[in-house]
Design an enzyme around this catalytic site. Structure first.
Site, mmCIF file in Angstrom:
data_model
loop_
_atom_site.group_PDB
_atom_site.id
_atom_site.type_symbol
_atom_site.label_atom_id
_atom_site.label_comp_id
_atom_site.label_asym_id
_atom_site.label_seq_id
_atom_site.Cartn_x
_atom_site.Cartn_y
_atom_site.Cartn_z
ATOM 1 C CE1 TYR A 187 37.163 34.836 37.464
ATOM 2 C CE2 TYR A 187 37.903 36.392 39.115
ATOM 3 C CZ TYR A 187 37.931 35.134 38.568
ATOM 4 O OH TYR A 187 38.749 34.170 39.119
ATOM 5 C CB VAL A 210 37.123 42.686 39.375
ATOM 6 C CG1 VAL A 210 36.830 41.189 39.177
ATOM 7 C CG2 VAL A 210 35.856 43.503 39.250
ATOM 8 C CG HIS A 214 51.135 34.984 52.822
ATOM 9 N ND1 HIS A 214 51.071 33.683 53.256
ATOM 10 C CD2 HIS A 214 50.499 35.014 51.636
ATOM 11 C CE1 HIS A 214 50.417 32.951 52.355
ATOM 12 N NE2 HIS A 214 50.051 33.740 51.368
ATOM 13 C CD GLU A 267 50.006 37.061 45.116
ATOM 14 O OE1 GLU A 267 49.092 37.889 45.260
ATOM 15 O OE2 GLU A 267 49.988 35.927 45.648
ATOM 16 C CG LEU A 315 29.258 30.462 41.906
ATOM 17 C CD1 LEU A 315 28.643 31.574 42.749
ATOM 18 C CD2 LEU A 315 28.165 29.660 41.201
HETATM 19 N N1 UDP Z 1 40.101 37.839 36.145
HETATM 20 C C1 UDP Z 1 38.990 37.960 35.324
HETATM 21 N N2 UDP Z 1 38.476 36.840 34.729
HETATM 22 C C2 UDP Z 1 39.009 35.599 34.934
HETATM 23 C C3 UDP Z 1 40.128 35.481 35.781
HETATM 24 C C4 UDP Z 1 40.652 36.612 36.387
HETATM 25 O O1 UDP Z 1 38.472 39.045 35.122
HETATM 26 O O2 UDP Z 1 38.489 34.632 34.376
HETATM 27 C C5 UDP Z 1 40.710 39.051 36.722
HETATM 28 C C6 UDP Z 1 39.863 39.638 37.851
HETATM 29 O O3 UDP Z 1 40.080 41.024 37.910
HETATM 30 C C7 UDP Z 1 40.444 38.934 39.052
HETATM 31 C C8 UDP Z 1 41.931 38.933 38.702
HETATM 32 O O4 UDP Z 1 41.960 38.718 37.282
HETATM 33 O O5 UDP Z 1 40.147 39.599 40.255
HETATM 34 C C9 UDP Z 1 42.771 37.859 39.404
HETATM 35 O O6 UDP Z 1 42.116 36.620 39.429
HETATM 36 P P1 UDP Z 1 41.531 36.051 40.812
HETATM 37 O O7 UDP Z 1 40.941 37.170 41.591
HETATM 38 O O8 UDP Z 1 40.612 34.904 40.511
HETATM 39 O O9 UDP Z 1 42.859 35.510 41.502
HETATM 40 P P2 UDP Z 1 43.133 35.352 43.076
HETATM 41 O O10 UDP Z 1 42.819 36.652 43.742
HETATM 42 O O11 UDP Z 1 42.235 34.267 43.575
HETATM 43 O O12 UDP Z 1 44.583 34.985 43.144
#
Ligand code: UDP
Ligand code: MN
Length: 298
Positions: free
Chosen positions: A71, A158, A182, A249, A295
């Site tokens: 990330y 991020v 939602h 969440e 990715l």
């Molecule tokens: N994150 C990270 N590395 C990872 C998984 C998650 O840095 O391998 C952090 C990153 O800030 C990311 C957040 O945890 O935005 C939440 O994960 P993600 O955005 O993939 O979840 P989603 O938004 O798809 O529920």
């Protein structure tokens, strides 16, 4: 005009960070909750009044973000550059970047009164664990330097970027983000954790809105309570060998059911372009980056 928001006259008139709210400027959307918290939509607040109030109080505002594993390369630079441009402009800001590779954090030139701290965290083999581990790490950080130097803190994913002014109008003691996918769904369809064995469980009939864990905020004390609650719930679930359907969440949604947020941000504050055009979305402040899970995830 108060007829739009009959239960919320007190908070509508006293939210220092939005000035006098103008819910009637957006009659087509919900601008307050049943417990009197404003839901702020574009043109229901005055960003200049909010800015002056934050200045007057001499606030320092924290922004936390995690960039672990892939990330970091994929998202962090654009996140930080856009935050420098749009997040709490002209205020004192501390960016906290939590990462497993501090040396890879891009160098940033920041404006006066703004600084960036890099905090090392360990990597996790599952992306879900990285996501959930944030609650515990944030709890500890809020009890340390971050909690001492910041008055209010926003905790963000991020994988998004700022696209418009995100200022002190968003500040409040406890801030929740309406999930852009939602916000118009009937309550029974919302993806809360339903397994009663989970600490995050909500039963049918419970839940106010579905909130997005990609953005939450508040004062330091409120966020200590939020992160402690979620980290504990996650640990209890882990001890029982279960995991809530949407990880941190789900626990966040449980917390906001038990402890009502004092301000809600409309989906304009964290929008996904994949949803397509919606008349009520005037001015997105933050946009999701395209989900390229192949990715960044294992
Ligand atoms: N994150 C990270 N590395 C990872 C998984 C998650 O840095 O391998 C952090 C990153 O800030 C990311 C957040 O945890 O935005 C939440 O994960 P993600 O955005 O993939 O979840 P989603 O938004 O798809 O529920
Ligand atoms: Mn995300």
């Amino acid at each position: 005009p108060m007829g739009i928001c009959p239960t919320a006259t007190t908070s509508l008139l006293t939210d220092n960070f939005t000035g006098i709210l103008r819910p009637w400027a957006r009659p087509e959307v919900l601008t307050c909750t049943s417990w009197g918290a404003p839901i702020i939509w574009d043109s229901t607040f005055d960003p200049h009044v909010a800015k002056q109030e934050a200045k007057r109080q001499n606030l320092t505002i924290g922004l936390t973000v995690f960039a672990v594993g892939r990330y970091l390369e994929k998202y962090l630079k654009r996140f930080l550059e856009s935050a420098e441009q749009h997040f709490m402009v002209d205020q004192s800001v501390v960016f906290y970047v939590f990462t497993d590779r501090p040396e890879a954090v891009p160098h940033m030139t920041l404006g006066p009164g703004r600084l960036l701290r890099v905090e090392p965290v360990q990597g996790e083999s599952r992306w879900q664990d990285v996501s959930m581990a944030r609650m515990r790490t944030l709890y500890e950080a809020l009890g340390g330097q971050l909690g001492q130097e910041a008055d209010y803190v926003f905790c963000l994913d991020v994988d998004q970027r700022f696209t418009g002014n995100f200022g002190p109008e968003a500040l409040a003691d406890l801030v929740a983000q309406l999930h852009s996918w939602h916000y118009h769904w009937p309550r029974w369809l919302l993806p809360y954790e339903r397994d009663k064995r989970s600490a995050a469980a909500l039963s049918w009939g419970e839940g106010d809105f579905y909130y997005h864990a990609a953005l939450f905020g508040g004062n330091v004390a409120a966020l200590r309570k939020l992160t402690a609650h979620c980290a504990l719930g996650q640990q209890l679930d882990r001890e029982r060998g279960i995991e809530a359907v949407w990880h941190d969440e789900s626990h966040l949604n449980k917390f906001f059911w038990l402890y009502k947020p004092t301000k809600l941000l409309s989906p304009e504050f964290c929008w996904d372009l994949q949803i397509g055009w919606r008349t009520e979305i005037h001015h997105p402040r933050l946009l999701w980056e395209p989900k390229e899970y192949a990715l960044v995830r294992n």
